[in-house]
Design a protein around this motif. Structure first.
Motif, mmCIF file in Angstrom:
data_model
loop_
_atom_site.group_PDB
_atom_site.id
_atom_site.type_symbol
_atom_site.label_atom_id
_atom_site.label_comp_id
_atom_site.label_asym_id
_atom_site.label_seq_id
_atom_site.Cartn_x
_atom_site.Cartn_y
_atom_site.Cartn_z
ATOM 1 N N THR A 150 54.376 44.562 40.655
ATOM 2 C CA THR A 150 53.142 44.411 41.427
ATOM 3 C C THR A 150 52.612 45.741 41.950
ATOM 4 O O THR A 150 51.443 45.843 42.310
ATOM 5 C CB THR A 150 53.357 43.471 42.621
ATOM 6 O OG1 THR A 150 54.414 43.996 43.445
ATOM 7 C CG2 THR A 150 53.739 42.067 42.155
ATOM 8 N N ARG A 204 46.036 44.859 34.358
ATOM 9 C CA ARG A 204 45.394 43.800 35.153
ATOM 10 C C ARG A 204 44.535 42.900 34.263
ATOM 11 O O ARG A 204 44.510 41.677 34.432
ATOM 12 C CB ARG A 204 44.536 44.419 36.256
ATOM 13 C CG ARG A 204 45.355 45.083 37.357
ATOM 14 C CD ARG A 204 44.465 45.833 38.348
ATOM 15 N NE ARG A 204 43.498 44.958 38.983
ATOM 16 C CZ ARG A 204 43.755 44.208 40.051
ATOM 17 N NH1 ARG A 204 44.958 44.227 40.603
ATOM 18 N NH2 ARG A 204 42.816 43.452 40.585
ATOM 19 N N GLU A 209 48.945 46.340 41.328
ATOM 20 C CA GLU A 209 48.086 47.301 42.016
ATOM 21 C C GLU A 209 48.620 48.704 41.776
ATOM 22 O O GLU A 209 49.828 48.935 41.770
ATOM 23 C CB GLU A 209 48.072 47.030 43.531
ATOM 24 C CG GLU A 209 47.534 45.667 43.932
ATOM 25 C CD GLU A 209 46.022 45.581 43.824
ATOM 26 O OE1 GLU A 209 45.385 46.655 43.719
ATOM 27 O OE2 GLU A 209 45.490 44.462 43.846
#
Length: 320
Positions: free
Chosen positions: A142, A158, A176
């Motif tokens: 993540t 993503r 992220e």
């Protein structure tokens, strides 16, 4: 879902101080806050070159560098790309989610093609961002620490995760990018710091090797040492390097050196770097190649366990 960090390096040669201050120090800090996977991206070595070079030697050196800077195998999973075939099996379904035009537009791929040492651009180069998406998503990473030039790759990841979830159901998180405040550190010749250009101080360098490299570093003809990044970039770079190693502002160091000239500047830098590298060298000497192979085998085992679970989820979601 708890956060998980995915990061790594290609085994193309020894890591250097630019790597340390740019990303490695941050990894050591992050390992106490998040679960972390550290990828030795051996397959990715051949994205921009025809031969992988001394791949096994470079992998061993990379592992020794990791242990020397303080990465703890009890806290992080260090693994080798080619030892986790399930990770690479994710590449096929992921490629079906991205168009050729989207791959061709990737600015990082364009830049890497421009600097490639291959005789002709391989298909692997174009699929590089999707391969990186598999690296990140196999462990459901993540958080991905990256420099600005790698942001397009995280965007591809993503995109892949979002399209897979839309088409087959929720399986992957949307990672992220972690953008840290990376110091600007150039090579000792004033150019970009690089393993291949011989202008970097390797973390594995001896005291004598370090001193010899700094003696050859570029400065200028002015005797008074001042920190002026625009007007005196070579001097400023040496002051920045010393400042990072000592944890002090480069302007303060410049004022201390005063009119000592390049000789005094290089003496200070040499002492600062060698003192900084001393504990790293000591930790490196604690490990043998046999230790390293055992640690890597254990990391590969843990990474494969995670990859198998994720691949099973993907197959189930797709109806295979």
């Amino acid at each position: 879902m708890n956060d998980l960090v995915l990061t790594g390096d290609r085994p193309t040669g020894p890591l250097h101080l630019g790597h340390y201050f740019g990303s490695l120090a941050n990894r050591v800090a992050l390992q106490d806050r998040y679960p972390m996977y550290v990828l030795i991206a051996d397959y990715q070595v051949i994205t921009d070159r025809d031969l992988p070079g001394e791949i096994q030697r470079n992998i061993t050196g990379l592992l020794l560098d990791y242990l020397a800077i303080g990465l703890d195998p009890a806290k992080v999973t260090i693994f080798q790309h080619s030892a986790v075939p399930e990770l690479n099996q994710l590449l096929l379904p992921f490629l079906s989610l991205v168009s050729v035009a989207e791959l061709q537009r990737n600015p990082t791929v364009k830049d890497e093609i421009a600097h490639s040492s291959q005789q002709a651009v391989s298909g692997l180069m174009f699929t590089y961002p999707v391969h990186q998406a598999a690296d990140i998503l196999f462990c459901k990473g993540t958080l991905v620490p990256v420099g600005k030039d790698q942001l397009p790759h995280v965007e591809v990841t993503r995109l892949v995760a979002r399209r897979f979830n839309e088409r087959y159901g929720e399986v992957f998180p949307l990672p992220e990018a972690m953008m840290g405040a990376q110091p600007s550190l150039k090579g000792l010749d004033g150019g970009k710091m690089s393993k291949s250009r011989g202008n970097a101080i390797a973390l594995s360098a001896t005291e004598d090797e370090t001193a010899a490299l700094i003696r050859k570093a570029r400065t200028d003809s002015e005797r008074l040492i001042t920190f002026e990044e625009e007007r005196r970039p070579e001097v400023a770079n040496l002051l920045t390097l010393a400042g990072l190693c000592l944890g002090r502002p480069p302007q303060e160091l410049a004022a201390e050196i005063g009119d000592g000239g390049a000789v005094a500047l290089k003496k200070l830098v040499t002492e600062a770097v060698n003192e900084f590298l001393r504990p790293i060298r000591e930790r490196r000497a604690e490990h043998t190649e046999s230790d390293v192979r055992q640690l890597l085998a254990e990391g590969n085992r843990r990474a494969r366990e995670r990859a198998i679970v994720t691949l099973d989820e993907v197959r189930a979601a797709m109806g295979f």
